[in-house]
Motif scaffolding. Structure first.
Motif, PDB file in Angstrom:
ATOM      1  N   ARG A 152      37.436  25.565  34.780  1.00  0.00           N
ATOM      2  CA  ARG A 152      37.665  26.969  35.133  1.00  0.00           C
ATOM      3  C   ARG A 152      39.142  27.145  35.465  1.00  0.00           C
ATOM      4  O   ARG A 152      39.801  26.199  35.894  1.00  0.00           O
ATOM      5  CB  ARG A 152      36.818  27.338  36.357  1.00  0.00           C
ATOM      6  CG  ARG A 152      35.308  27.148  36.170  1.00  0.00           C
ATOM      7  CD  ARG A 152      34.592  27.229  37.521  1.00  0.00           C
ATOM      8  NE  ARG A 152      35.238  26.348  38.493  1.00  0.00           N
ATOM      9  CZ  ARG A 152      35.518  26.681  39.760  1.00  0.00           C
ATOM     10  NH1 ARG A 152      35.229  27.881  40.221  1.00  0.00           N
ATOM     11  NH2 ARG A 152      36.097  25.805  40.570  1.00  0.00           N
ATOM     12  N   CYS A 208      37.991  31.821  24.265  1.00  0.00           N
ATOM     13  CA  CYS A 208      37.010  32.405  25.191  1.00  0.00           C
ATOM     14  C   CYS A 208      37.237  33.913  25.325  1.00  0.00           C
ATOM     15  O   CYS A 208      38.313  34.417  25.019  1.00  0.00           O
ATOM     16  CB  CYS A 208      37.107  31.738  26.559  1.00  0.00           C
ATOM     17  SG  CYS A 208      36.632  29.997  26.529  1.00  0.00           S
ATOM     18  N   PHE A 210      36.309  37.372  30.015  1.00  0.00           N
ATOM     19  CA  PHE A 210      36.209  36.741  31.346  1.00  0.00           C
ATOM     20  C   PHE A 210      37.355  35.770  31.588  1.00  0.00           C
ATOM     21  O   PHE A 210      37.821  35.600  32.712  1.00  0.00           O
ATOM     22  CB  PHE A 210      34.863  36.004  31.493  1.00  0.00           C
ATOM     23  CG  PHE A 210      34.784  34.715  30.722  1.00  0.00           C
ATOM     24  CD1 PHE A 210      35.188  33.514  31.301  1.00  0.00           C
ATOM     25  CD2 PHE A 210      34.319  34.694  29.411  1.00  0.00           C
ATOM     26  CE1 PHE A 210      35.136  32.321  30.583  1.00  0.00           C
ATOM     27  CE2 PHE A 210      34.258  33.507  28.690  1.00  0.00           C
ATOM     28  CZ  PHE A 210      34.672  32.315  29.277  1.00  0.00           C
ATOM     29  N   SER A 211      37.833  35.124  30.513  1.00  0.00           N
ATOM     30  CA  SER A 211      38.903  34.144  30.642  1.00  0.00           C
ATOM     31  C   SER A 211      40.221  34.821  31.051  1.00  0.00           C
ATOM     32  O   SER A 211      41.004  34.290  31.837  1.00  0.00           O
ATOM     33  CB  SER A 211      39.006  33.381  29.321  1.00  0.00           C
ATOM     34  OG  SER A 211      40.276  33.111  28.926  1.00  0.00           O
ATOM     35  N   GLU A 246      40.284  37.735  32.744  1.00  0.00           N
ATOM     36  CA  GLU A 246      40.045  38.149  34.135  1.00  0.00           C
ATOM     37  C   GLU A 246      40.278  37.013  35.104  1.00  0.00           C
ATOM     38  O   GLU A 246      40.918  37.180  36.150  1.00  0.00           O
ATOM     39  CB  GLU A 246      38.607  38.668  34.279  1.00  0.00           C
ATOM     40  CG  GLU A 246      38.417  40.049  33.689  1.00  0.00           C
ATOM     41  CD  GLU A 246      37.076  40.664  34.074  1.00  0.00           C
ATOM     42  OE1 GLU A 246      36.607  40.403  35.197  1.00  0.00           O
ATOM     43  OE2 GLU A 246      36.522  41.394  33.255  1.00  0.00           O
ATOM     44  N   ASP A 247      39.758  35.823  34.756  1.00  0.00           N
ATOM     45  CA  ASP A 247      39.963  34.646  35.613  1.00  0.00           C
ATOM     46  C   ASP A 247      41.450  34.357  35.777  1.00  0.00           C
ATOM     47  O   ASP A 247      41.913  34.026  36.875  1.00  0.00           O
ATOM     48  CB  ASP A 247      39.257  33.421  35.021  1.00  0.00           C
ATOM     49  CG  ASP A 247      37.744  33.499  35.145  1.00  0.00           C
ATOM     50  OD1 ASP A 247      37.258  34.398  35.858  1.00  0.00           O
ATOM     51  OD2 ASP A 247      37.056  32.657  34.529  1.00  0.00           O
ATOM     52  N   SER A 269      36.649  44.343  26.941  1.00  0.00           N
ATOM     53  CA  SER A 269      36.356  45.040  28.201  1.00  0.00           C
ATOM     54  C   SER A 269      37.352  46.176  28.416  1.00  0.00           C
ATOM     55  O   SER A 269      38.544  45.941  28.630  1.00  0.00           O
ATOM     56  CB  SER A 269      36.435  44.065  29.386  1.00  0.00           C
ATOM     57  OG  SER A 269      36.522  44.764  30.601  1.00  0.00           O
TER      58      SER A 269
END
Length: 322
Positions: A168, A194, A197-198, A200-201, A220
């Protein structure tokens, strides 16, 4: 035609820029059989994992400080020949260690190549030290510590690259804290292999000024707005994205949509000969495939200079060249 336009590149992996002809010369020099990975003047791979394997095998024919000076100077000469005024090269001290050269000699070879290229053409270049996430957090922290302690004026940024599906982003946050404390610019590969979400992380755990690729953010609407609001710069590499099948074709690539949504974007070539592209082709694609006018392409280049990891005097000089 974009040949008359000034160009800037923020996202290019040094070993990934090795021209097949140069690699072949190097393989002959060291009597290394590279035929499974280089045929008919092109690198051979079929998916992301085999691309990484091919990349590593090609890198093995560059062994000495002199080899790295030659590789760097050759690529920067190619860039300056198409009107490029600034380049950031992604380098890995760990790679220098793995090939038995050592991080210092590896970096010094690259720096010598930068100095030679600048003496000949005036092109400015800087180095982004990268950690490779598939080697784990400790290795990436080591790369950040190396960059932080180097006190090398040509090392101005820190990055996380490699297999995006490993670990992560939070596992690597400490490395970015070390780089941030040392005053280095931060960028991170995310939103390529990815999804959204990747990205955002990366925003949550690293707070980078720039994101390498980031194109899957398009999945998104909220994330696209967040990128626009933050002013985070995406280092977009369309040719690479199509070669790796991140998107099926240029018609479905979100470069223009991201730009129109207010996201700050730039164009780069990533690992150009591996993806049958070049910075020259990426600029041509901006015009031909994405329909950007010369003025819009100049705007992308200006964004690149504004986002470059350089001191203010260098930035002003580069902007003046536009």
């Amino acid at each position: 035609m974009t040949s008359h336009l000034r160009k800037v590149e923020l996202h290019c992996h040094l070993e990934g820029a090795a021209a097949p002809a140069l690699t072949l010369d190097q393989a002959r020099k060291y009597n290394i059989d590279i035929t499974p990975y280089l045929r008919d003047g092109a690198y051979v791979w079929h998916d992301f994992a085999s691309f990484l394997e091919c990349y590593d095998k090609v890198s093995e024919v560059y062994k000495t400080e002199g080899d790295y000076a030659l590789l760097t100077e050759t690529y920067l000469a190619e860039l300056s020949g198409i009107g490029t005024i600034y380049s950031e090269l992604i380098v890995s001290p760990d790679h220098g260690k793995r090939i038995g050269l050592g991080a210092d000699a590896y970096i010094e070879g690259v720096c010598e190549g930068i100095r030679r290229a600048k003496a000949k053409s005036g092109i400015e270049a800087r180095l982004i030290v990268t950690g490779e996430r598939h080697f784990g957090p400790e290795s990436v922290i080591g790369a950040a510590e190396y960059a932080a302690k180097a006190k090398n004026p040509l090392i101005t940024g820190f990055n996380l690259a490699g297999e995006e599906r490993m670990g992560r982003v939070a596992d690597y946050a400490r490395a970015f804290d070390i780089a941030r404390d040392a005053g280095l610019g931060l960028t991170i590969h995310a939103g390529e292999v990815c999804g959204a979400f990747s990205v955002e992380d990366a925003l949550n755990d690293v707070r980078p000024a720039r994101i390498g690729h980031g194109v899957r953010a398009i999945e998104s609407t909220d994330l696209v707005k967040r990128l626009a609001d933050l002013g985070t710069v995406l280092e977009v590499c369309p040719g690479s994205n199509i070669a790796l099948k991140v998107f099926p074709d240029f018609a479905s690539h979100p470069l223009r949509k991201l730009k129109e949504a207010g996201v700050r974007v730039t164009i780069s070539s990533d690992d150009p000969p591996f993806f049958h592209t070049s910075l020259k082709r990426e600029y041509e694609l901006a015009s031909d495939a994405f329909g950007f006018s010369d003025a819009e392409i100049d705007n992308l280049t200006r964004t690149g200079i504004e986002a470059a990891f350089v001191d203010d005097d260098t930035r002003r000089a580069l902007l003046a060249k536009l």
